[in-house]
Design a protein around this motif. Structure first.
Motif: not given
Lengths: 291, 259
Positions: A12-35
């Protein structure tokens, strides 16, 4: 199958965690710094927490490093290798964003691919098992991937995509349940084929080898949750898809609302995973005249 | 690596005769006895004298009933241990390389020093041949008594698996299936030895001999003619005695007169 808490938490946890990482990886305007720091902290905590939890059911967790050696044949080993690769690449990508506010796009894309590949290897650990017909289908991978991507979108704040993907995941879940209910009978294994005596007449179990349940029966013949299958399926669907959708549609998208939707979604996925294990019938049950 | 060997030089395994197995569980006990104090970790028991005792066994005997329409039910005792499959699904799933199939003789073994106790091989085995020892946290399975069959410290007649050596009914046979002239190959060919769950394509090495067909109630008994009385009339001294005693009063009435 015995629904071990550690494995339910892990998938459950690593499934959603890895899904989130995938979205962060392809984000064209990713958050920076503290965000970026908080986003990646959450994704890493979920993924790594899940992975650590998965070692709790091992008889000898101190030898877990050996599990990286057999990637040529073993899906469990491949999962270990992929998860470390995904976390390492995404770790570098995250460091670029947090400390230098610099997105290294290729790393992000590679990391996103590796993250989803890790979810796929997890699903294949179960989907490869011919002994458990309910799992032994490519649909299991579709189910795991669609839930990871939908949950990841939710956590990454992609509410629009999340709403559409939640519906896709719901469809995958429904089809998987429907196919799964007849999978064991479709495979054709019964006491007749298990003993080779089926062509002589009807075979039934007269006596178990031992008077009390053994490891095999505890591990493979699990009946408690099956009693309430339909109720649990509805609860899982409501928590996993319906409630998060309702929250996202009805309330303005802010951090609190997304957290609420994600919490409901996680509880739903955990319920679905509990059923995933508890409902699964292993061929060993045949020898005991049980499922 | 947990690759399966494409071929093995020998195919050592067991033939189990379901016709002669009497279900005494002696093979279970001798297996536990030998294997708890030899190869690898001991086979532990949990609560052996308490409620719900359980323990690790490498061989278990089930009992089944087969009932065909219009025929008498038949009880079949069914010993089950590792079948040392040629396409052993338990081997390829192992993440650490602890599970392997030997190229020289086809025996499937677990290197307990590398086993992390994840249990995936037991999940992959359709037959329930692998059990995770609850005390040691490592996977246990039949070794085909690899520490007996090549053991030159044992007398030659003991160089076979403990279960085979102990079976009082001669229902278990050990040999090399790669040799068409071996005892097990001949038995399998003559008696129609069968695979368990062939639909799963595990290609088990161990074979089971089906029970021979039993007589039916309607069959003419071949012994019936021998049950006819040999002499209708008593003769000689006993004949004379019979006649004299019959003359005396007080004979018990026969059943036909009674009714």
């Amino acid at each position: 199958m015995h629904p071990a808490a550690s494995v339910i938490i892990f998938t459950t946890l690593s499934g959603i965690g890895l899904g989130m990482l995938a979205w962060l990886g392809i984000d064209p305007t990713p958050p920076t710094g503290w965000a970026a720091f908080w986003n990646f902290l959450l994704a890493f905590a979920l993924t790594v927490g899940g992975l650590i939890s998965s070692t709790f059911h091992l008889g000898h967790p101190e030898r877990a490093l050996k599990a990286f050696t057999q990637w040529r044949t073993s899906w469990l080993s491949r999962e270990g290798v992929c998860s470390v690769a995904a976390l390492s690449v995404m770790g570098l990508y995250a460091a670029g964003l947090v400390f230098f506010a610099k997105p290294i796009a290729p790393l992000g894309y590679i990391g996103a691919g590796l993250s989803l590949l890790t979810v796929y290897t997890t699903s294949m650990i179960y989907a490869q098992l011919a002994t458990i017909p309910r799992w032994n289908t490519p649909l299991t991978s579709v189910l795991y991937l669609s839930l990871a991507i939908a949950g990841g979108a939710l956590l990454a704040g992609r509410t629009g995509a999340a709403m559409a993907l939640l519906l896709v995941a719901a469809g995958a879940q429904l089809i998987w349940w429907m196919k799964g209910d007849t999978a064991f009978a479709d495979r054709g294994s019964d006491l007749g084929t298990a003993t080779g005596l089926g062509d002589r007449g009807e075979v039934r179990s007269l006596a178990h080898p031992h008077t009390s349940p053994n490891y095999l029966m505890r591990e493979f013949v699990y009946v408690v949750a099956r009693k309430h299958v339909q109720k649990l399926r509805i609860i899982a669907m409501l928590l996993m898809v319906a409630l998060p959708l309702l929250i996202l549609v009805a309330l303005p998208a802010n951090l609190f609302v997304i957290a609420l939707a994600a919490a409901s979604h996680l509880a739903g996925v955990a319920t679905s995973r509990w059923l995933f294990f508890a409902e699964a019938e292993h061929t060993v049950g045949i020898y005991y005249g049980m499922r | 690596m947990t690759d399966l060997p494409t071929t093995t030089d020998k195919k050592l395994g067991l033939v189990i005769d379901l016709d002669t197995c009497v279900g005494c569980h002696a093979c279970v006990i001798s297996c536990k006895g030998w294997n708890t104090e030899n190869y690898g970790a001991p086979l532990s028991d949990q609560r052996p004298y308490g409620e719900e005792p359980m323990g690790t066994f490498l061989n278990r005997v089930h009992s089944y009933e087969v009932k065909a329409e219009g025929q008498a039910a038949q009880t079949v005792h069914f010993p089950k241990s590792c079948l040392h499959c040629e396409n052993a699904p338990c081997v390829t799933v192992c993440p650490t390389g602890a599970s392997y199939k030997r190229k020289e003789d086809g025996i499937v073994l677990v290197n307990e020093q590398s086993c992390i106790g994840c249990g995936l091989c037991a999940w992959a085995c359709p037959y329930g041949a692998r059990e995770l020892d609850q005390e040691e946290g490592v996977m246990k399975k039949c070794t085909l008594c690899v520490d007996r069959i090549y053991n030159e410290n044992l007398p030659e007649e003991d160089r076979q698996p403990a279960c085979v050596r102990t079976c009082p009914a001669g229902a278990r046979h050990f040999g090399d299936f790669a040799d068409p002239e071996s005892n097990v190959s001949i038995l399998t060919a003559e008696r129609g030895g069968m695979d368990l769950m062939p639909e799963l394509d595990t290609a088990p090495v161990n074979k089971y001999l089906p029970p021979r067909l039993k007589d039916s109630f309607d069959d003419e008994s071949i012994l019936a003619p021998f049950l006819d009385p040999v002499a209708e009339e008593t003769q000689g001294f006993m004949g004379w005695l019979d006649k004299q005693l019959s003359r005396l009063p007080g004979d018990t009435k026969t059943q036909s007169e009674d009714v």
